[in-house]
Motif scaffolding. Structure first.
Motif, PDB file in Angstrom:
ATOM      1  N   TRP A 152       0.801  -1.236   0.000  1.00  0.00           N
ATOM      2  CA  TRP A 152       0.000   0.000   0.000  1.00  0.00           C
ATOM      3  C   TRP A 152       0.825   1.273   0.000  1.00  0.00           C
ATOM      4  CZ3 TRP A 152       1.241   2.783   4.289  1.00  0.00           C
ATOM      5  CH2 TRP A 152       1.788   2.068   5.367  1.00  0.00           C
ATOM      6  N   TYR A 153       2.136   1.174   0.229  1.00  0.00           N
ATOM      7  CA  TYR A 153       2.965   2.374   0.304  1.00  0.00           C
ATOM      8  C   TYR A 153       3.689   2.582  -1.023  1.00  0.00           C
ATOM      9  CZ  TYR A 153       6.457   5.682   2.034  1.00  0.00           C
ATOM     10  OH  TYR A 153       7.230   6.790   2.218  1.00  0.00           O
ATOM     11  N   PHE A 154       3.416   3.727  -1.701  1.00  0.00           N
ATOM     12  CA  PHE A 154       3.973   3.897  -3.039  1.00  0.00           C
ATOM     13  C   PHE A 154       5.052   4.956  -3.137  1.00  0.00           C
ATOM     14  CE2 PHE A 154      -0.314   2.138  -3.547  1.00  0.00           C
ATOM     15  CZ  PHE A 154       0.051   0.916  -4.096  1.00  0.00           C
ATOM     16  N   HIS A 155       5.433   5.535  -1.998  1.00  0.00           N
ATOM     17  CA  HIS A 155       6.539   6.494  -2.011  1.00  0.00           C
ATOM     18  C   HIS A 155       7.864   5.736  -1.979  1.00  0.00           C
ATOM     19  CE1 HIS A 155       3.959   9.923  -1.813  1.00  0.00           C
ATOM     20  NE2 HIS A 155       3.326   9.453  -0.740  1.00  0.00           N
ATOM     21  N   PRO A 156       8.989   6.447  -2.180  1.00  0.00           N
ATOM     22  CA  PRO A 156      10.275   5.737  -2.259  1.00  0.00           C
ATOM     23  C   PRO A 156      10.670   5.046  -0.947  1.00  0.00           C
ATOM     24  CG  PRO A 156      10.472   7.973  -3.102  1.00  0.00           C
ATOM     25  CD  PRO A 156       9.130   7.873  -2.480  1.00  0.00           C
ATOM     26  N   ILE A 157      11.307   3.892  -1.099  1.00  0.00           N
ATOM     27  CA  ILE A 157      11.907   3.193   0.041  1.00  0.00           C
ATOM     28  C   ILE A 157      13.381   2.968  -0.296  1.00  0.00           C
ATOM     29  CG2 ILE A 157      11.946   1.095   1.436  1.00  0.00           C
ATOM     30  CD1 ILE A 157       8.985   0.751   0.896  1.00  0.00           C
ATOM     31  N   ILE A 158      14.267   3.423   0.596  1.00  0.00           N
ATOM     32  CA  ILE A 158      15.698   3.207   0.393  1.00  0.00           C
ATOM     33  C   ILE A 158      16.187   2.221   1.445  1.00  0.00           C
ATOM     34  CG2 ILE A 158      17.988   4.277   0.485  1.00  0.00           C
ATOM     35  CD1 ILE A 158      16.739   6.833  -0.594  1.00  0.00           C
TER      36      ILE A 158
ATOM     37  N   ILE B 175      18.520  10.217  -1.596  1.00  0.00           N
ATOM     38  CA  ILE B 175      17.213  10.645  -1.088  1.00  0.00           C
ATOM     39  C   ILE B 175      16.611  11.703  -2.018  1.00  0.00           C
ATOM     40  CG2 ILE B 175      16.061  11.923   0.773  1.00  0.00           C
ATOM     41  CD1 ILE B 175      17.967  10.533   2.734  1.00  0.00           C
ATOM     42  N   ARG B 176      17.446  12.685  -2.385  1.00  0.00           N
ATOM     43  CA  ARG B 176      16.967  13.750  -3.291  1.00  0.00           C
ATOM     44  C   ARG B 176      16.464  13.158  -4.591  1.00  0.00           C
ATOM     45  NH1 ARG B 176      21.313  16.787  -1.543  1.00  0.00           N
ATOM     46  NH2 ARG B 176      22.585  16.118  -3.310  1.00  0.00           N
ATOM     47  N   ALA B 177      17.269  12.238  -5.167  1.00  0.00           N
ATOM     48  CA  ALA B 177      16.890  11.643  -6.454  1.00  0.00           C
ATOM     49  C   ALA B 177      15.579  10.880  -6.335  1.00  0.00           C
ATOM     50  CB  ALA B 177      18.006  10.716  -6.935  1.00  0.00           C
ATOM     51  N   ALA B 178      15.448  10.127  -5.236  1.00  0.00           N
ATOM     52  CA  ALA B 178      14.246   9.317  -5.072  1.00  0.00           C
ATOM     53  C   ALA B 178      13.014  10.194  -4.910  1.00  0.00           C
ATOM     54  CB  ALA B 178      14.413   8.393  -3.861  1.00  0.00           C
ATOM     55  N   LEU B 179      13.143  11.284  -4.131  1.00  0.00           N
ATOM     56  CA  LEU B 179      11.999  12.174  -3.933  1.00  0.00           C
ATOM     57  C   LEU B 179      11.605  12.862  -5.233  1.00  0.00           C
ATOM     58  CD1 LEU B 179      12.851  13.722  -0.450  1.00  0.00           C
ATOM     59  CD2 LEU B 179      10.968  12.156  -0.997  1.00  0.00           C
ATOM     60  N   ARG B 180      12.615  13.291  -5.987  1.00  0.00           N
ATOM     61  CA  ARG B 180      12.340  13.968  -7.247  1.00  0.00           C
ATOM     62  C   ARG B 180      11.645  13.013  -8.202  1.00  0.00           C
ATOM     63  NH1 ARG B 180      17.530  15.921  -8.952  1.00  0.00           N
ATOM     64  NH2 ARG B 180      17.780  13.756  -9.563  1.00  0.00           N
ATOM     65  N   LEU B 181      12.125  11.757  -8.206  1.00  0.00           N
ATOM     66  CA  LEU B 181      11.557  10.748  -9.089  1.00  0.00           C
ATOM     67  C   LEU B 181      10.076  10.531  -8.786  1.00  0.00           C
ATOM     68  CD1 LEU B 181      12.217   8.692 -11.288  1.00  0.00           C
ATOM     69  CD2 LEU B 181      12.685   7.039  -9.489  1.00  0.00           C
ATOM     70  N   SER B 182       9.742  10.489  -7.489  1.00  0.00           N
ATOM     71  CA  SER B 182       8.339  10.220  -7.164  1.00  0.00           C
ATOM     72  C   SER B 182       7.470  11.407  -7.566  1.00  0.00           C
ATOM     73  CB  SER B 182       8.172   9.860  -5.689  1.00  0.00           C
ATOM     74  OG  SER B 182       8.248  10.993  -4.878  1.00  0.00           O
ATOM     75  N   GLU B 183       8.066  12.613  -7.566  1.00  0.00           N
ATOM     76  CA  GLU B 183       7.309  13.786  -8.024  1.00  0.00           C
ATOM     77  C   GLU B 183       7.032  13.710  -9.519  1.00  0.00           C
ATOM     78  OE1 GLU B 183       9.258  17.528  -7.168  1.00  0.00           O
ATOM     79  OE2 GLU B 183       9.243  16.970  -5.035  1.00  0.00           O
ATOM     80  N   THR B 184       8.112  13.470 -10.296  1.00  0.00           N
ATOM     81  CA  THR B 184       7.935  13.475 -11.755  1.00  0.00           C
ATOM     82  C   THR B 184       6.984  12.380 -12.184  1.00  0.00           C
ATOM     83  OG1 THR B 184       9.906  12.130 -11.948  1.00  0.00           O
ATOM     84  CG2 THR B 184      10.172  14.480 -12.366  1.00  0.00           C
ATOM     85  N   GLN B 185       7.021  11.240 -11.456  1.00  0.00           N
ATOM     86  CA  GLN B 185       6.131  10.150 -11.840  1.00  0.00           C
ATOM     87  C   GLN B 185       4.671  10.547 -11.653  1.00  0.00           C
ATOM     88  OE1 GLN B 185       7.586   6.783  -9.703  1.00  0.00           O
ATOM     89  NE2 GLN B 185       8.514   5.903 -11.530  1.00  0.00           N
TER      90      GLN B 185
END
Lengths: 226, 508
Positions: A71-77, A113-123
């Motif tokens: 159910w969680y669709f944000h980035p996980i590192i 972290i920055r890359a993952a957050l940006r990626l979830s935005e663009t998606q």
């Protein structure tokens, strides 16, 4: 930037280090000491990103990862001492966006972290063009430009480039890329991927022998950098 | 020829039984008497006594004492009964005939007894000589053989040659426990029950099994092998009949020789083990010393630097410099941990090699990027063959290999000089050459350079001496080879050769 990051790790020292590092650059922090709390906190507080340790006291991190991904669709590192290729590939297959093994450099972690957050935005925005440095990719028209010059790319090269660029900053495993571009029956044929990566690098990199965009992750796959 | 041999053999077997010998003597004497029957009624009956005497002496040359006595008595009686008048009685009329009969009987007895005794003595002498010879051969060959296996082989063949027994050896493991699996490379194996008997014999140091008081139902007879200081084990034989008494004594001497030889081997192995333990103890100490030294240095740096930062109000510049020291020390610690983990992976044989197609340029980029700072003071030259195909290697392991070799080169090359990396592909082999300027290695160094914890004389401080043995271990995992040598008297060259097929790329 007031994004909330959840840390699921049982090691106090690591949590403290992450807290200092992450709050210093402006993130809010939630700390969970085990898998059970991790799951509850994630559900209650909706963090924008989760940093997950695999060696948790109550459940294996890989299992928690699978549960979160329901159910969680944000980035996980993943941030773990386990550094075998098998573990990393398994975590990526289970839906982790990225994997860093301890010991790690905090600078590297922040970049991921920055890359993952940006990626979830663009998606979520579902854009049709991607700009990375001097590279411009038009997904709708199947064209790519570097320094405003049109690149001559074959269809396969373009598919590879757009797949990587759409997942900018994220590690894609060899198997995933092969499956996406060539299909299921090619997942073992890494030699194709190697050849195309080399060709693509010659076209998009400033210095193909020192790639800055198409980065190799040893034994795992590729990542498209900044 | 073979038939004759067979016949001889059958004849031999026939005469081996004493019952048969008695039968034979009775038949021979009777038939001789029968042949002489025409002379019964003549005056020549004395002649018959000579003929009978002759036959008895003939018989005594190859029959045992019992049958010979029987034949002499029988012939005397037959002669008396059938030939000396009056016929068909034991009564003798003439005094002359009584005398002759007495003489005949005595001569027949003495003749028979003497001949058999001489024969027996001669036989014994021959037997003794044969035994001495066999023992001599055994001792000679045992002293020549080295290793328990070889001693056992010699013993088995000699026992077979002389005693023709089915033989089995069960040896102890060096801790006075019989090895259940230690039945060596022998044709037969003991079953569980038999093995228990062997253990009993080993602990009680007395024979057991067939034809003995203990475990008589067992098909083998077990004898302990007894040495001066340690008892090497147990020998089991399968015999058709019980061993004759005179053989038993000889068997004792025979096994004593074997015990001695085995004991010698055991003691030799023990001494070797002690030497090995000594060696590993020494290695452990070296390892312990070097690891504790290697770990303490970076820890000391981290502690000291962090402490200074915490407890004083130094300028920003000094804090920055100290932080850099902490960072460097932590990198060094990390490298030690990686190396220790890798060497233990190699030692435990837990490297699972994952071969996959790799672009060698990718590998080089990755490593040179990681070593950017270390390589910076040198003139680093990379050359990759233009027609380099993809190679099938384990990327992760080869990354370590290249990293360790280049890092090693940075430790031994004078600043500003060359470090060269040359990659080629020839005859289905990936060839990697790493050459660095600097002082050449001595013969001892070249010989030991890939050994664990070995450090060259002129090493910079730091390092456990694990880097190159990890390289060797990972190259071995690729079925490849690595060699080190001096070139042009001023360079050190590491050459790697790894077999790798060319990829078949079709339908791109």
């Amino acid at each position: 930037m007031n994004e909330t990051i959840q840390i699921i790790d049982d090691e106090l020292q690591i949590r403290r280090l992450l807290e200092i590092t992450l709050t210093a650059v402006g993130y809010n922090i939630i700390q969970s000491l085990n898998a059970k709390d991790g799951l509850i906190d994630a559900a209650a507080q909706h963090p924008s990103l989760i940093i997950l340790d695999l060696g948790l006291p109550d459940t294996d991190g890989q299992d928690l990862l699978v549960k979160l991904r329901e159910w969680y669709f944000h980035p996980i590192i993943i941030l773990s001492v386990r550094n075998s290729e098998e573990d990393i590939i398994k975590a990526l297959d289970n839906g982790a966006n990225d994997y860093l093994s301890k010991p790690f450099r905090t600078g590297e972690l922040l970049a991921r972290i920055r890359a993952a957050l940006r990626l979830s935005e663009t998606q979520s925005e579902s854009c049709t063009t991607i700009t990375i440095g001097s590279l411009f990719i038009d997904l709708a028209n199947h064209t790519a430009r570097k320094n405003d010059l049109l690149l001559k790319l074959t269809a396969t090269e373009f598919s590879l480039l757009s797949l990587l660029a759409k997942n900018q900053g994220r590690v894609l495993t060899h198997q995933y890329i092969l499956k996406e571009i060539w299909g299921y029956s090619y997942v073992e044929q890494t030699q194709y991927l190697r050849v195309f990566v080399a060709q693509l690098r010659k076209k998009i990199e400033d210095d193909p022998s020192k790639p800055k965009l198409l980065i190799t992750e040893s034994g795992i796959g590729y990542r498209f950098g900044e | 020829m073979r038939q004759e041999k067979n016949k001889n053999h059958r004849l031999y077997n026939f005469f081996r039984s004493v019952k048969n010998q008695f039968l034979f003597s009775v038949i021979t004497i009777s038939s001789t008497a029968l042949l002489c029957s025409p002379l019964a009624n003549t005056q020549n009956y004395h002649l018959v006594s000579y003929i009978l005497l002759f036959v008895v002496s003939l018989l005594s040359t190859f029959l045992a004492i019992g049958p010979v006595l029987l034949s002499s008595t029988l012939s005397a009686l037959i002669w008396n009964y059938f030939f000396i008048p009056p016929h068909y009685t034991f009564h003798i009329d003439k005094t002359e005939d009584i005398l002759i009969f007495a003489l005949f009987f005595t001569i027949a007895l003495v003749n028979g007894i003497l001949t058999t005794r001489i024969r027996r003595q001669e036989q014994l002498a021959r037997e003794r000589e044969k035994r001495t010879n066999v023992l001599f051969q055994l001792t000679k060959e045992l002293s020549k053989s080295s290793g328990t296996e070889e001693v056992i082989q010699v013993a088995l063949s000699k026992i077979k040659e002389y005693f023709s027994f089915q033989t089995l050896f069960v040896l102890q493991d060096g801790n006075n426990i019989l090895k259940s699996s230690g039945q060596l490379q022998q044709e037969k194996k003991l079953n569980k029950e038999e093995y228990k008997v062997a253990e009993w014999v080993f602990t009680h140091k007395s024979p057991a099994g067939a034809y003995t008081q203990h475990f008589g139902q067992c098909k083998y007879t077990f004898y302990p092998l007894i040495g001066n200081r340690i008892n090497p084990g147990v020998v089991a034989i399968e015999q058709m009949h019980e061993m004759p008494k005179e053989y038993r004594y000889f068997w004792g001497t025979f096994t004593a020789q074997i015990s001695n030889a085995l004991e010698r081997e055991f003691l030799g192995e023990l001494a070797q083990k002690v030497r090995f333990l000594d060696e590993s103890d020494r290695l452990y100490k070296t390892l312990f010393n070097s690891i504790s030294h290697e770990l303490r240095i970076p820890v000391a740096t981290i502690m000291g630097a962090a402490d200074t930062i915490l407890n004083s109000s130094e300028s920003e510049n000094i804090r920055l410099a100290l932080s850099k020291e902490i960072f460097t020390a932590s990198l060094r610690l990390n490298r030690i941990i990686e190396n220790l983990l890798n060497i233990s992976r190699i030692e435990s044989g837990h490297i699972s090699i994952r071969l996959d197609w790799c672009d060698i340029n990718d590998l080089i980029n990755k490593v040179t990027e990681d070593l950017q700072n270390e390589l910076q003071p040198f003139n680093f030259i990379t050359h990759v063959n233009e027609n380099m195909p993809l190679v099938k290697i384990d990327f992760g392991l080869m990354e370590q290999v290249l990293y360790n070799l280049l890092f090693n080169a940075t430790q031994y090359t004078p600043e500003g000089q060359n470090i060269k990396l040359d990659v080629n592909y020839l005859n289905n082999n990936l060839l990697i050459d790493i050459v660095n300027d600097g002082s050449v290695l001595t013969t001892t160094e070249l010989k030991n350079i890939f050994n664990k914890f070995y450090r060259a004389e002129k090493s910079k401080t730091g390092g456990l001496g694990l880097g190159l043995s990890i390289v060797k271990g990972f190259i071995d995992a690729h079925n490849g080879t690595i060699t080190a040598n001096n070139t042009n008297n001023k360079e050190v060259r590491f050459q790697i050769e790894i077999p790798s097929e060319k990829p078949d790329i079709i339908n791109l």
